[in-house]
Design a protein around this motif. Structure first.
Motif, short mmCIF file in Angstrom:
data_model
loop_
_atom_site.label_atom_id
_atom_site.label_comp_id
_atom_site.label_asym_id
_atom_site.label_seq_id
_atom_site.Cartn_x
_atom_site.Cartn_y
_atom_site.Cartn_z
N ASP A 91 -32.62 -46.65 2.77
CA ASP A 91 -32.58 -46.78 1.31
C ASP A 91 -32.33 -45.45 0.61
OD1 ASP A 91 -33.19 -49.64 1.08
OD2 ASP A 91 -35.16 -49.10 1.86
N CYS A 92 -32.98 -44.39 1.09
CA CYS A 92 -32.85 -43.09 0.43
C CYS A 92 -32.98 -41.96 1.46
CB CYS A 92 -33.96 -42.87 -0.61
SG CYS A 92 -33.98 -44.00 -2.01
N LEU A 93 -32.47 -40.80 1.08
CA LEU A 93 -32.76 -39.55 1.76
C LEU A 93 -33.59 -38.68 0.81
CD1 LEU A 93 -29.44 -38.46 3.53
CD2 LEU A 93 -31.47 -39.47 4.57
N MET A 94 -34.60 -38.00 1.37
CA MET A 94 -35.39 -37.06 0.59
C MET A 94 -34.96 -35.65 0.94
SD MET A 94 -39.54 -36.38 0.56
CE MET A 94 -39.89 -38.14 0.48
N LEU A 95 -34.61 -34.87 -0.08
CA LEU A 95 -34.22 -33.48 0.11
C LEU A 95 -35.37 -32.58 -0.34
CD1 LEU A 95 -31.88 -31.62 0.96
CD2 LEU A 95 -31.19 -31.55 -1.45
N PRO A 96 -35.97 -31.83 0.58
CA PRO A 96 -37.12 -31.00 0.21
C PRO A 96 -36.70 -29.65 -0.38
CG PRO A 96 -36.75 -30.84 2.56
CD PRO A 96 -35.71 -31.81 2.02
N LYS A 97 -37.68 -29.01 -1.02
CA LYS A 97 -37.53 -27.63 -1.53
C LYS A 97 -36.29 -27.47 -2.40
CE LYS A 97 -40.14 -25.66 2.33
NZ LYS A 97 -40.55 -26.96 2.91
N VAL A 98 -36.02 -28.45 -3.24
CA VAL A 98 -34.87 -28.38 -4.14
C VAL A 98 -35.14 -27.34 -5.22
CG1 VAL A 98 -33.42 -29.63 -5.77
CG2 VAL A 98 -34.23 -30.77 -3.70
N GLN A 99 -34.20 -26.40 -5.39
CA GLN A 99 -34.40 -25.33 -6.36
C GLN A 99 -33.43 -25.37 -7.53
OE1 GLN A 99 -35.70 -21.41 -4.62
NE2 GLN A 99 -34.65 -22.22 -2.82
N ASP A 100 -32.27 -25.98 -7.33
CA ASP A 100 -31.32 -26.11 -8.44
C ASP A 100 -30.43 -27.33 -8.20
OD1 ASP A 100 -28.65 -25.31 -7.21
OD2 ASP A 100 -29.82 -23.52 -6.77
N PRO A 101 -29.73 -27.78 -9.23
CA PRO A 101 -28.98 -29.04 -9.12
C PRO A 101 -27.84 -29.02 -8.11
CG PRO A 101 -28.56 -27.95 -11.22
CD PRO A 101 -29.71 -27.23 -10.60
N GLY A 136 -37.72 -24.38 -8.69
CA GLY A 136 -37.44 -25.80 -8.79
C GLY A 136 -38.05 -26.42 -10.03
N LEU A 137 -39.27 -26.01 -10.36
CA LEU A 137 -39.92 -26.57 -11.54
C LEU A 137 -39.21 -26.14 -12.82
CD1 LEU A 137 -42.40 -28.29 -12.41
CD2 LEU A 137 -43.59 -26.12 -12.82
N VAL A 138 -38.83 -24.88 -12.90
CA VAL A 138 -38.11 -24.39 -14.08
C VAL A 138 -36.78 -25.13 -14.25
CG1 VAL A 138 -36.93 -22.38 -15.06
CG2 VAL A 138 -39.23 -22.14 -14.08
N ASN A 139 -36.15 -25.50 -13.13
CA ASN A 139 -34.85 -26.20 -13.18
C ASN A 139 -35.00 -27.73 -13.09
OD1 ASN A 139 -33.32 -23.84 -13.33
ND2 ASN A 139 -33.29 -23.60 -11.11
N ALA A 140 -36.20 -28.24 -13.30
CA ALA A 140 -36.46 -29.67 -13.09
C ALA A 140 -35.57 -30.57 -13.94
CB ALA A 140 -37.93 -29.99 -13.36
N ASP A 141 -35.32 -30.19 -15.19
CA ASP A 141 -34.47 -31.03 -16.05
C ASP A 141 -33.06 -31.15 -15.48
OD1 ASP A 141 -36.57 -31.33 -17.77
OD2 ASP A 141 -35.88 -29.84 -19.22
N ALA A 142 -32.49 -30.02 -15.07
CA ALA A 142 -31.14 -30.03 -14.53
C ALA A 142 -31.09 -30.77 -13.20
CB ALA A 142 -30.63 -28.60 -14.37
N ILE A 143 -32.10 -30.59 -12.38
CA ILE A 143 -32.15 -31.30 -11.10
C ILE A 143 -32.21 -32.80 -11.33
CG2 ILE A 143 -33.60 -31.73 -9.08
CD1 ILE A 143 -34.40 -28.72 -9.24
N ALA A 144 -33.05 -33.23 -12.26
CA ALA A 144 -33.21 -34.67 -12.53
C ALA A 144 -31.93 -35.32 -13.02
CB ALA A 144 -34.33 -34.89 -13.54
N GLY A 145 -31.06 -34.54 -13.65
CA GLY A 145 -29.81 -35.10 -14.16
C GLY A 145 -28.60 -34.81 -13.30
N SER A 146 -28.81 -34.36 -12.07
CA SER A 146 -27.71 -33.85 -11.26
C SER A 146 -26.92 -34.91 -10.51
CB SER A 146 -28.24 -32.83 -10.24
OG SER A 146 -29.21 -33.44 -9.39
N SER A 147 -27.46 -36.13 -10.35
CA SER A 147 -26.76 -37.14 -9.56
C SER A 147 -27.21 -38.54 -9.97
CB SER A 147 -27.05 -36.94 -8.07
OG SER A 147 -26.60 -38.05 -7.31
N ARG A 148 -26.25 -39.45 -9.98
CA ARG A 148 -26.59 -40.85 -10.27
C ARG A 148 -27.34 -41.49 -9.10
NH1 ARG A 148 -21.43 -43.93 -12.66
NH2 ARG A 148 -23.04 -45.53 -12.89
#
Length: 310
Positions: A91-101, A136-148
């Protein structure tokens, strides 16, 4: 909306745990290739996970694999071998330690290429992005909007606490000396706002004191009260508590369904926008709040015990 009240972590290097996980009443299982798997065991763990996905019975569970983070040499092979070997059962892949989109964009692009090659439906496999440090937290907004493909943000507390030099060794508990408020409140709210801005779910990370079920429940209630959708579980003893904490109470679920039913009746039959339901005034804002509780109750499998009568 997938139900993610309880998200079970299972090391991909342990076939016995992979088999046991199929029997537990959790909403999501993520089969891990990252922190719980030693470097020399990662290649064998990929094969274990492909076999478990293809041959196991994961009925009623969201099936996720956590790959290694993009600073390692393993990530691209993780994605290729898992998706080519068992993409139809994933169903999904989880990508850890995401720092930017850009990291999520990389995974999205690779998934698209594999799906086209294998003849899978393009875009069906989702992504969970795990936030584990200050960047990653500072970039959370951009990360959340990075992919459909993104479905949820996940808080990784242990690495996060280390990254900001928080003075504690007990993951999830308040650091010694922090006597007022909640040291995690800003972090959790920041992730919640980023997720909801893009209509994503948001999951709290693990509580490592696996024998302290009441401690787990207390920490889970904090996240649930804010609006989080679920929490990681590391042991079967934590499963029931997670499912309970992140499900609406029966009374709240019934109330939400009554609001939806009553509002539908009064706005369509009597053509009124604001009405009384017992001693409570309900309007469009009430309907929106009730939708959230009702959706979570339905996803949790609750059944109504009350009906609206005009």
């Amino acid at each position: 909306m997938r139900s993610r009240r309880s998200v079970l972590a299972v090391p991909g290097s342990n076939p016995r745990f992979l088999e046991k996980a199929q029997t537990l009443p959790v909403d999501e299982v993520f089969l891990d290739l990252e922190d719980s798997v030693a470097p020399l065991a990662k290649e064998a763990a990929r094969a274990n996970i492909v076999t478990a996905l293809r041959e196991g019975d994961w009925s009623g569970k969201t099936r996720v694999v956590r790959v290694n983070d993009l600073t390692t040499q393993w990530t691209y092979r993780d994605v290729i071998e898992i998706v080519e070997g068992a993409g139809a059962f994933l169903d999904c892949l989880m990508l850890p330690k995401v720092q930017d989109p850009t990291e999520v964009v990389w995974l999205d692009t690779l998934l698209t290429q594999i799906e086209k090659t294998m003849g899978y439906e393009v875009g069906r496999i989702g992504i969970e992005a795990q936030i584990e440090n200050a960047r990653g937290l500072v970039n959370a907004d951009a990360i959340a909007g990075s992919s459909r493909r993104l479905e949820t943000l996940v808080f990784g507390p242990a690495d996060f606490m280390a990254s900001i030099n928080m003075r504690t060794l007990v993951v999830g508990e308040q650091p010694p000396g922090y006597v007022e408020g909640d040291a995690y409140h800003y972090i959790l709210m920041r992730l919640l706002m980023a997720a909801r801005m893009h209509d994503l779910q948001v999951i709290d990370g693990p509580y490592l004191q696996i024998k302290d079920v009441e401690g787990f429940r207390r920490v889970a209630q904090r996240a649930a009260a804010l609006g989080f959708d679920g929490k990681w579980v590391l042991h079967p003893s934590q499963v029931d508590a997670a499912n309970e904490v992140f499900s609406p109470a029966q009374e709240d679920y019934d109330h939400a369904e009554l609001i939806l039913e009553a509002y539908e009746y009064y706005t369509t039959v009597e053509k009124r926008g604001a009405v009384m339901l017992g001693d409570e005034m309900i309007d469009e804002a009430s309907r929106k709040m009730a939708l959230v509780v009702a959706a979570k109750g339905r996803a949790a499998g609750l059944s109504r015990t009350k009906r609206f009568t005009p």
